[in-house]
Design an enzyme around this catalytic site. Structure first.
Site, PDB file in Angstrom:
ATOM      1  N   HIS A 310       0.749  -1.313   0.058  1.00  0.00           N
ATOM      2  CA  HIS A 310       0.002   0.023   0.183  1.00  0.00           C
ATOM      3  C   HIS A 310       0.722   1.177  -0.086  1.00  0.00           C
ATOM      4  O   HIS A 310       2.063   1.257   0.397  1.00  0.00           O
ATOM      5  CB  HIS A 310      -0.993  -0.049   1.017  1.00  0.00           C
ATOM      6  CG  HIS A 310      -0.277  -0.054   2.561  1.00  0.00           C
ATOM      7  ND1 HIS A 310       0.252   1.378   3.117  1.00  0.00           N
ATOM      8  CD2 HIS A 310       0.095  -0.878   3.434  1.00  0.00           C
ATOM      9  CE1 HIS A 310       0.811   0.985   4.247  1.00  0.00           C
ATOM     10  NE2 HIS A 310       0.610  -0.370   4.345  1.00  0.00           N
ATOM     11  N   CYS A 327       3.410  -4.657   6.540  1.00  0.00           N
ATOM     12  CA  CYS A 327       2.975  -4.355   5.227  1.00  0.00           C
ATOM     13  C   CYS A 327       4.433  -3.954   4.358  1.00  0.00           C
ATOM     14  O   CYS A 327       5.379  -3.703   5.118  1.00  0.00           O
ATOM     15  CB  CYS A 327       1.919  -3.344   5.090  1.00  0.00           C
ATOM     16  SG  CYS A 327       0.476  -3.742   5.900  1.00  0.00           S
TER      17      CYS A 327
END
Length: 382
Positions: A310, A327
Site C-alpha cells: 500500500h 506491510c
C-alpha cells in the site's frame, strides 16, 4: 415400496379376424417400480432415484423437479434399470415419466410423483473466484461453506467436486480452516497455472448431507473462470525492493519499506486476495490498539490478518529502513503501479524476512505456503 405399474399408452388391435389367441394388447405391460415411491409420506433424503422394469425394458426415463430442472441419470446396459447421478434434494417434488416395452413387445407409458422431506438446516457455499472472472496464475479455487463439514462427510463432498481445465492441469483439493473459522476446501494446481487456461468447476452437491451441524446441500454448483497474464512480484526485504515480473522477466523495480524487526513481513509466496483503491489503516485490526489511524491508497491485500502492499506517504524512510508493521509501504505513485500490475490471484513472494512463522493456508488464499506433497495430505481421499 409402492410399485408403480405402467399403464398402456394405447391398445393395439390384432390384424385379421376370427382366430382365437392373444394379441399384444392382451399382454401385460412391463411393471415399473420407482424409488422413492409415490405416496403421501415425504421421501427421506440421502438417496438416489431408481427406476426398475420387470417383464420388459425401459426405453426412456425423464425425471424433472418442481423447478423444471432435469435430473440426469444412467440406464443399465440391459435396459431394466435407471439410476440418477445425484441424490434427491430437500423439500422438492419430482415427477418420473417412463416408457417401456414388455418382453412380448407391448409399449406403455407411466408417471410417478413424490416429494422429499424438508431439511432442518441447509448448507450453502461461496466460491472464489466468481464465475467469469479472469485471475492471476497463482489463484486457487476456494470454496467456503456456510456451516461446518463433518470429517466423515468430507470424502463424499470432495468426490462431488470436479475440476476441468483446458489445457489439462494437474491439481488437488485440500481441506482448510478459513481465517473466519469456517470450513473451506481449495483446489490448487501442482505448479502455477499456465496463462490462458480455462477452468470449469462442477459441484454435484444437491442431496448430500454435510453433517448434523452443517445440514444438507439443496443445489448443484457450476462456475468457470479464466487465467490471465503471468504477473508476479518478489519483495527482497533486506534490499527494500519490490520487483515486478511478467512471464518471468523483470518489468520494473520499486523501493519501499517492509516490516520492522519487531513486526517482520510474513515470508513465502502469498496470493493477492483482494484490492481496495482507498482504505483506512487501523492499528486495532492487527493488535496494536489505537496507535494509529491512517488513510492509504492503492491497497493490495495478501493475508486476511493484514499483510498488505500500500501507499505510505507518512513514511519518510521508504527504501532506506524497514519500519512498517508487516506491510510493504511505497509512495502513492509506486503503490498505484503495483496495484495496477497485480491482479487478484497474482503471487507475491517475500524473501529475506526475519519472520520465522509460516502463514496458515486459511489466512487468505495461502495455498503456496506448502509444498505439493504437503498440500496433497489435505485431501480427504488420501
Amino acid at each position: 415400496m409402492i410399485p408403480v405399474v405402467a399403464a398402456a399408452a394405447g391398445l393395439l388391435t390384432a390384424c385379421g379376424g376370427g382366430g382365437a389367441g392373444s394379441t399384444k394388447a392382451d399382454e401385460p405391460p412391463a411393471k415399473v417400480t420407482v424409488t422413492p415411491a409415490a405416496g403421501s409420506k415425504a421421501a427421506k433424503l440421502g438417496s438416489a432415484i431408481s427406476v426398475r422394469a420387470a417383464g420388459g425394458k425401459l426405453t426412456s426415463v425423464d425425471v424433472k423437479d418442481d423447478k423444471g430442472g432435469t435430473v440426469e441419470g444412467r440406464l443399465s446396459g440391459d435396459g431394466t434399470s435407471w439410476t440418477s447421478d445425484g441424490k434427491v434434494k430437500p423439500a422438492t417434488t419430482y415427477t418420473v415419466r417412463t416408457r417401456t416395452t414388455s418382453d412380448q413387445g407391448r409399449k406403455a407409458a407411466a408417471s410417478s410423483t413424490f416429494t422429499t422431506e424438508k431439511a432442518d438446516r441447509i448448507n450453502k457455499l461461496t466460491n472464489t473466484p466468481g464465475g467469469g472472472q479472469t485471475v492471476g496464475t497463482g489463484m486457487p479455487i476456494s470454496i467456503l461453506f456456510d456451516h461446518p463439514i463433518a470429517k466423515d462427510r468430507r470424502a463424499e463432498i470432495e468426490k462431488a467436486l470436479k475440476v476441468t481445465t483446458r489445457p489439462k492441469v494437474t491439481g488437488a483439493w485440500g481441506w482448510v480452516k478459513d481465517y473466519s473459522g469456517k470450513d473451506r476446501i481449495d483446489w490448487r494446481p501442482k505448479d502455477y497455472w499456465p496463462s490462458g487456461t480455462k477452468v470449469s468447476v462442477k459441484g454435484a452437491l444437491s442431496g448430500i448431507n454435510s453433517g448434523d451441524a452443517g445440514g444438507w446441500f439443496a443445489r448443484d454448483y457450476n462456475f468457470g473462470f479464466n487465467i490471465g497474464a503471468d504477473h508476479k512480484a518478489v519483495i527482497d526485504v533486506p534490499a527494500h525492493r519490490l520487483t515486478m515480473y511478467e512471464n518471468g522477466k523483470s518489468v520494473g523495480t520499486i523501493t519501499g519499506s517492509a516490516g520492522s524487526p519487531q513486526d517482520p513481513t510474513r515470508g513465502g509466496v502469498h496470493t493477492v486476495r483482494s484490492k481496495n483503491a482507498a482504505e483506512t489503516m487501523d492499528s486495532a485490526t492487527i493488535g496494536h490498539g489505537s496507535e494509529w489511524m491512517l488513510d492509504s491508497q492503492w491497497v493490495t491485500h495478501l493475508t486476511a490478518s493484514g499483510t498488505f502492499l500500500h501507499s505510505a506517504p507518512w513514511n519518510k524512510s521508504l527504501g532506506v529502513v524497514n519500519n512498517s508493521h508487516g506491510c510493504f509501504g511505497m509512495t502513492t505513485s509506486d503503490a498505484k503501479k503495483v496495484y495496477d500490475f497485480l491482479t487478484i490471484g497474482s503471487t507475491v513472494e517475500v524473501k529475506g524476512t526475519s519472520n520465522p512463522n509460516k502463514t496458515d493456508v486459511g489466512n487468505g488464499l495461502e495455498v503456496w505456503q506448502e509444498s505439493w506433497q504437503q498440500w496433497q495430505q489435505r485431501s480427504a481421499l488420501k
